[in-house]
Design an enzyme around this catalytic site. Structure first.
Site, PDB file in Angstrom:
ATOM      1  N   ALA A 197       0.864  -1.196   0.000  1.00 23.53           N
ATOM      2  CA  ALA A 197       0.000   0.000   0.000  1.00 23.53           C
ATOM      3  C   ALA A 197       0.887   1.228   0.000  1.00 23.53           C
ATOM      4  O   ALA A 197       1.645   1.458   0.940  1.00 23.53           O
ATOM      5  CB  ALA A 197      -0.909  -0.012   1.222  1.00 23.53           C
ATOM      6  N   GLU A 225      -6.154  12.269  -2.598  1.00 29.67           N
ATOM      7  CA  GLU A 225      -6.356  11.195  -3.579  1.00 29.67           C
ATOM      8  C   GLU A 225      -7.751  11.314  -4.188  1.00 29.67           C
ATOM      9  O   GLU A 225      -8.573  12.096  -3.703  1.00 29.67           O
ATOM     10  CB  GLU A 225      -6.157   9.822  -2.912  1.00 29.67           C
ATOM     11  CG  GLU A 225      -4.704   9.580  -2.521  1.00 29.67           C
ATOM     12  CD  GLU A 225      -4.445   8.235  -1.876  1.00 29.67           C
ATOM     13  OE1 GLU A 225      -5.402   7.505  -1.603  1.00 29.67           O
ATOM     14  OE2 GLU A 225      -3.257   7.928  -1.639  1.00 29.67           O
ATOM     15  N   HIS A 261      -7.446  -0.405  -9.892  1.00 24.47           N
ATOM     16  CA  HIS A 261      -6.687   0.833  -9.653  1.00 24.47           C
ATOM     17  C   HIS A 261      -6.393   1.445 -11.018  1.00 24.47           C
ATOM     18  O   HIS A 261      -5.964   0.738 -11.943  1.00 24.47           O
ATOM     19  CB  HIS A 261      -5.384   0.538  -8.913  1.00 24.47           C
ATOM     20  CG  HIS A 261      -4.756   1.768  -8.334  1.00 24.47           C
ATOM     21  ND1 HIS A 261      -4.143   2.704  -9.115  1.00 24.47           N
ATOM     22  CD2 HIS A 261      -4.696   2.232  -7.069  1.00 24.47           C
ATOM     23  CE1 HIS A 261      -3.713   3.689  -8.344  1.00 24.47           C
ATOM     24  NE2 HIS A 261      -4.041   3.430  -7.090  1.00 24.47           N
ATOM     25  N   ARG A 304     -12.106   6.418  -8.051  1.00 26.11           N
ATOM     26  CA  ARG A 304     -11.324   5.448  -8.804  1.00 26.11           C
ATOM     27  C   ARG A 304     -12.081   4.703  -9.901  1.00 26.11           C
ATOM     28  O   ARG A 304     -11.525   4.405 -10.952  1.00 26.11           O
ATOM     29  CB  ARG A 304     -10.877   4.415  -7.776  1.00 26.11           C
ATOM     30  CG  ARG A 304      -9.495   4.015  -7.887  1.00 26.11           C
ATOM     31  CD  ARG A 304      -9.143   3.249  -6.678  1.00 26.11           C
ATOM     32  NE  ARG A 304      -8.153   3.993  -5.938  1.00 26.11           N
ATOM     33  CZ  ARG A 304      -7.545   3.508  -4.887  1.00 26.11           C
ATOM     34  NH1 ARG A 304      -7.848   2.316  -4.426  1.00 26.11           N
ATOM     35  NH2 ARG A 304      -6.640   4.223  -4.291  1.00 26.11           N
ATOM     36  N   HIS A 323      -7.292  -4.433  -8.139  1.00 22.32           N
ATOM     37  CA  HIS A 323      -6.635  -3.864  -6.964  1.00 22.32           C
ATOM     38  C   HIS A 323      -7.267  -4.290  -5.642  1.00 22.32           C
ATOM     39  O   HIS A 323      -6.564  -4.634  -4.697  1.00 22.32           O
ATOM     40  CB  HIS A 323      -6.690  -2.335  -7.093  1.00 22.32           C
ATOM     41  CG  HIS A 323      -5.978  -1.582  -6.042  1.00 22.32           C
ATOM     42  ND1 HIS A 323      -4.623  -1.730  -5.793  1.00 22.32           N
ATOM     43  CD2 HIS A 323      -6.411  -0.647  -5.153  1.00 22.32           C
ATOM     44  CE1 HIS A 323      -4.266  -0.910  -4.815  1.00 22.32           C
ATOM     45  NE2 HIS A 323      -5.329  -0.266  -4.394  1.00 22.32           N
ATOM     46  N   ARG A 341     -14.718   1.527  -3.247  1.00 21.86           N
ATOM     47  CA  ARG A 341     -14.008   2.023  -2.064  1.00 21.86           C
ATOM     48  C   ARG A 341     -13.336   3.365  -2.341  1.00 21.86           C
ATOM     49  O   ARG A 341     -12.672   3.540  -3.375  1.00 21.86           O
ATOM     50  CB  ARG A 341     -12.931   1.007  -1.655  1.00 21.86           C
ATOM     51  CG  ARG A 341     -12.053   1.479  -0.535  1.00 21.86           C
ATOM     52  CD  ARG A 341     -11.095   0.402  -0.133  1.00 21.86           C
ATOM     53  NE  ARG A 341     -10.130   0.087  -1.163  1.00 21.86           N
ATOM     54  CZ  ARG A 341      -8.966   0.696  -1.313  1.00 21.86           C
ATOM     55  NH1 ARG A 341      -8.602   1.677  -0.521  1.00 21.86           N
ATOM     56  NH2 ARG A 341      -8.139   0.318  -2.276  1.00 21.86           N
TER      57      ARG A 341
HETATM   58  C1  SIN Z   1      -2.859   4.232  -3.854  1.00 20.93           C
HETATM   59  O1  SIN Z   1      -1.884   4.592  -3.220  1.00 20.93           O
HETATM   60  O2  SIN Z   1      -3.241   4.794  -4.862  1.00 20.93           O
HETATM   61  C2  SIN Z   1      -3.597   3.022  -3.376  1.00 20.93           C
HETATM   62  C3  SIN Z   1      -4.135   3.268  -2.032  1.00 20.93           C
HETATM   63  C4  SIN Z   1      -5.462   2.600  -1.875  1.00 20.93           C
HETATM   64  O3  SIN Z   1      -5.726   1.627  -2.569  1.00 20.93           O
HETATM   65  O4  SIN Z   1      -6.273   3.098  -1.082  1.00 20.93           O
END
Ligand code: SIN
Length: 518
Positions: free
Chosen positions: A47, A115, A237, A284, A345, A380
């Site tokens: 991670a 993010e 991902h 995502r 992912h 998620r």
């Molecule tokens: C990421 O660092 O993009 C993955 C982290 C996650 O899956 O929450």
């Protein structure tokens, strides 16, 4: 082996946190902790991003984090679960820091990243190595408790349930596991069993997960008829490096987009701005679909991630692993673009659990990625998974300690449970045979049960997976069970269940997208 109070299967953030919490709270309890390989190897270690925890109360609030989680989950989250997870985040983070975990700081405050899907900066992280940092600290700490027995290189085969016992109690009594060193299957009995076995990214040809992520807990729970929830909600991902590094898919954390990197197509155009007002920082599912669509329409095999807005100093300080890895394959940041593709992912669904992470089988808890708590819904939110693991490991630990006071079977009962039946067999198949079947399964899942699905594709996949299932069943019935065969047995079971369930979903939500319902 004498019956232990608790058997924990899996040694990522959830399993280790759970074990530490129990051992700290009640040092008289006995625990066995097993891992399939080296106890450091698992999804946690890889991670990169971090843990979503509200810190900057001038701009941010728990209400905003709750709202972002609900929006990303696309109507599928349980709002009660989302609320307590977000509200308990700071307490769990403080414990992790007190146990010795380091996070990046700016002056005296924790440095916060951003993010996809987050309206504010709230990702607490350690460079681009958050998972490794946590894994190392927890691994060291768990070893310091004399009441925890650690068994590495032990593979979960099946849960021991009332099916194996004359008493009709509908409980879990431990598990049968392969001792890889002794090459035999042993019975490990326990009053409480905790699955923290992670997801099953290995079902797909291109995954950010390490190869050990074969859904062993999911497979064992399925065979024990434990209820699953939302299995077809597999998150891709958006940005894995196109080229494998040392045979493994390498993740480019979303935090890189949070720091300003842009996605470009073959013509070097920013395509995400046409698709969503949040562009590269949309949740995502939207970004992964955007990339996949662009790849298909342009007949390309990747898109580009342009990180030239991020200074070289910042790349080196915040993303040193990505900076070095890219350099090692001739991509010089920040000037060169990074070729990226989506990769399987995270399993948003899994074993259905209540707010204490207890499954519907008495005595069986599931924590971390193998569980379906209601937090993630249909998709998620980035960096909510390590948070979920911490919150539910704590809740499960507290609940288990209480439930051990219940009237549970005595030692004679556990001793009378049968040993594994099947060690009389020898192994009459080649490693290549198992390997080939695994690859065929990954091809089917990638082609028909990936980001874009169709009814026809799902139907085709079901038939093809069934063929593989029959071959695996034959190998299983006629041979000694090995680590590789056990993994394949779990993978094919979960692939089948997932594909079957996917055919019952007629509405596209979050990561689930069937073109027939678009
Ligand atoms: C990421 O660092 O993009 C993955 C982290 C996650 O899956 O929450």
């Amino acid at each position: 082996m004498k019956t232990k109070d608790i058997l924990v299967i899996g040694t990522g953030i959830s399993g280790l946190t759970f074990a530490i919490k129990v051992a700290e709270k009640n040092p008289t309890l006995s625990l066995t902790l097993i891992s399939k390989g080296d106890m450091n190897e698992g999804n946690t270690r890889y991670a990169q991003g971090g843990i979503a925890v509200v810190q900057d109360l001038k701009r941010d609030s728990t209400a905003k984090h709750i709202e972002d989680t609900l929006i990303a989950g696309d109507g599928g989250c349980d709002p009660k679960v989302v609320t307590f997870v977000v509200e308990e985040a700071n307490q769990r983070l403080t414990e992790l820091i007190n146990w010795g975990t380091s996070f990046d700081k700016k002056k005296e405050q924790l440095h916060l990243g951003k993010e996809g899907g987050h309206s504010e900066k709230r990702i607490v992280h350690y460079k681009d190595q958050t998972g490794k940092q946590i894994q190392d600290v927890l691994t060291e700490k768990v070893k310091s408790f004399p009441n925890i027995t650690i068994l590495e290189n032990h593979t979960l085969v099946d849960l021991i349930t009332d099916h194996h016992s004359p008493a009709e109690q509908n409980r879990c009594y431990g598990a049968y596991v392969i001792s890889q060193e002794r090459e035999e299957i042993i019975k490990i009995t326990a009053k409480i069993t905790v699955l923290s076995t992670g997801g099953a990214g290995s079902l797909y040809a291109h995954t950010t997960n390490p190869s050990v992520a074969t859904g062993d807990g999911l497979g064992a729970a399925y065979r024990a008829k434990v209820q699953m929830d939302r299995l077809p909600y597999v998150q891709f991902h958006p940005t894995a490096l196109k080229e494998k590094v040392n045979g493994n898919v390498f993740l480019i954390t979303e935090a890189v987009r949070g720091a300003g990197a842009k996605l470009l197509n073959e013509k070097f155009e920013r395509f995400m701005i046409k698709m969503d007002s949040r562009a590269e920082l949309a949740p995502r599912d939207i970004v992964a679909r955007g990339i996949q669509k662009e790849i298909q329409e342009q007949d390309a095999d990747h898109v580009w991630l342009d990180g030239s807005e991020i200074s070289e100093e910042k790349w080196k300080a915040h993303f040193p692993t990505i900076y070095k890895t890219c350099k090692s394959i001739g991509i010089n940041l920040p000037k060169d673009y990074i070729p990226v593709v989506p990769a399987a992912h995270y399993f948003c669904g899994g074993i259905k659990v209540n707010e204490h992470s207890e499954s519907q089988l008495k005595g069986l808890y599931a924590i971390g990625e193998c569980s379906a708590t209601g937090l993630h819904g249909a998709n998620r939110l980035a960096s909510n998974s390590l948070l979920e693991a911490l919150v539910f490991a704590h809740r499960a630990a507290m609940d288990c300690i209480k439930s051990l006071n219940e009237n549970l079977p005595d030692e004679d009962f556990y001793a009378a449970l049968p040993e594994w039946d099947g060690d009389g067999y020898s192994k009459n198949y080649t490693i290549e045979k198992v390997h080939n079947l695994r690859e065929q399964l990954q091809e089917i899942m990638t082609s028909y049960v990936g980001i874009f699905k169709t009814n026809e594709g799902l139907h085709k996949a079901e038939n093809k997976i069934n063929d593989i299932y029959l071959q695996v069943q034959q190998l299983y019935n006629q041979n000694k069970l090995t680590n590789g065969l056990s993994e394949l047995r779990n993978m094919v079971s979960i692939a089948y269940l997932l594909t079957k369930q996917a055919q019952d979903i007629t509405e596209n939500k979050g990561v689930f997208y069937n073109q027939n319902y678009a």
